[in-house]
Design a protein around this motif. Structure first.
Motif, short mmCIF file in Angstrom:
data_model
loop_
_atom_site.label_atom_id
_atom_site.label_comp_id
_atom_site.label_asym_id
_atom_site.label_seq_id
_atom_site.Cartn_x
_atom_site.Cartn_y
_atom_site.Cartn_z
N GLU A 6 24.74 23.14 39.13
CA GLU A 6 24.52 24.43 39.78
C GLU A 6 24.56 25.56 38.75
O GLU A 6 25.18 25.42 37.69
N SER A 7 23.97 26.67 39.14
CA SER A 7 24.06 27.89 38.35
C SER A 7 23.79 29.07 39.26
O SER A 7 23.30 28.90 40.39
N GLY A 8 24.10 30.26 38.76
CA GLY A 8 23.73 31.47 39.48
C GLY A 8 24.85 32.21 40.17
O GLY A 8 24.61 33.25 40.78
N GLY A 9 26.07 31.71 40.08
CA GLY A 9 27.17 32.43 40.70
C GLY A 9 27.46 33.73 39.97
O GLY A 9 26.90 34.02 38.91
N GLY A 10 28.36 34.51 40.55
CA GLY A 10 28.73 35.77 39.92
C GLY A 10 29.54 36.63 40.87
O GLY A 10 30.00 36.15 41.91
N SER A 11 29.69 37.89 40.49
CA SER A 11 30.44 38.84 41.29
C SER A 11 29.52 39.92 41.80
O SER A 11 28.73 40.48 41.03
N PHE A 33 27.76 23.47 49.48
CA PHE A 33 29.08 23.52 50.09
C PHE A 33 29.88 24.60 49.39
O PHE A 33 29.54 25.01 48.28
N ARG A 34 30.95 25.04 50.02
CA ARG A 34 31.81 26.01 49.38
C ARG A 34 33.26 25.71 49.73
O ARG A 34 33.55 25.12 50.77
N THR A 87 33.38 34.64 49.50
CA THR A 87 33.97 34.32 48.21
C THR A 87 34.49 32.89 48.20
O THR A 87 35.28 32.50 49.06
N ALA A 88 34.03 32.12 47.23
CA ALA A 88 34.41 30.70 47.14
C ALA A 88 33.76 30.09 45.91
O ALA A 88 32.89 30.71 45.29
N MET A 89 34.17 28.87 45.61
CA MET A 89 33.44 28.06 44.65
C MET A 89 32.35 27.35 45.44
O MET A 89 32.63 26.74 46.48
N TYR A 90 31.14 27.46 44.96
CA TYR A 90 29.99 26.85 45.63
C TYR A 90 29.57 25.60 44.86
O TYR A 90 29.41 25.64 43.63
N THR A 115 29.99 26.60 41.04
CA THR A 115 29.75 27.92 40.49
C THR A 115 30.47 28.94 41.39
O THR A 115 30.39 28.85 42.62
N GLN A 116 31.18 29.86 40.77
CA GLN A 116 32.02 30.79 41.52
C GLN A 116 31.20 31.97 42.05
O GLN A 116 30.41 32.57 41.31
N VAL A 117 31.43 32.28 43.31
CA VAL A 117 30.85 33.47 43.93
C VAL A 117 32.01 34.34 44.40
O VAL A 117 32.87 33.87 45.14
N THR A 118 32.00 35.58 43.95
CA THR A 118 33.05 36.52 44.33
C THR A 118 32.40 37.77 44.92
O THR A 118 31.55 38.38 44.27
N VAL A 119 32.79 38.11 46.14
CA VAL A 119 32.24 39.28 46.82
C VAL A 119 33.37 40.26 47.06
O VAL A 119 34.35 39.94 47.74
#
Length: 121
Positions: A6-11, A33-34, A87-90, A115-119
């Motif tokens: 995976e790629s593309g996570g971020g804040s 999944f997250r 917000t989660a690890m995806y 990949t981490q997603v933080t909102v």
């Protein structure tokens, strides 16, 4: 052996968008999944390689879109109108076989590293 990455996570701030990418060497079903800290892993969206049929969790419907490229090696998860609770690890996961519960994590054998997603609000 199936390789998944995976790629593309971020804040981002609430209301923003992110697009996650998953490259898989082969799949029949591919799911996103997250997992947030202290919570169980949950299915977000899935896609069937054959006809592109998709499934979404209620929390994702109307905001997230899963799609695949013509080569059937890359799957994207477009996430719009993001909320802090997203917000989660995806994780991206692949199955070489047909699955009858595409949003159930134990249907999948091959997983990426996440990949981490933080909102933020």
């Amino acid at each position: 052996q199936v390789h998944v990455a995976e790629s593309g996570g971020g804040s981002v701030q609430a209301g923003g968008s992110l697009r996650l990418s998953c490259v898989a060497s082969e799949y029949t079903y591919l799911g996103w999944f997250r997992q947030a800290p202290g919570k169980e892993r949950e299915g977000v969206a899935s896609i069937y390689v054959g006809d592109g049929a998709t499934s979404y969790a209620d929390s994702a419907k109307g905001r997230f879109t899963i799609s695949q490229d013509n080569t059937k090696t890359t799957v994207w998860l477009q996430m719009n109108s993001l909320k802090p609770e997203d917000t989660a690890m995806y994780y991206c996961a692949a199955s070489r076989f047909l699955v009858n519960r595409p949003l159930q994590y134990d249907m999948y054998d091959y997983w990426g590293q996440g990949t981490q997603v933080t909102v933020s609000s």
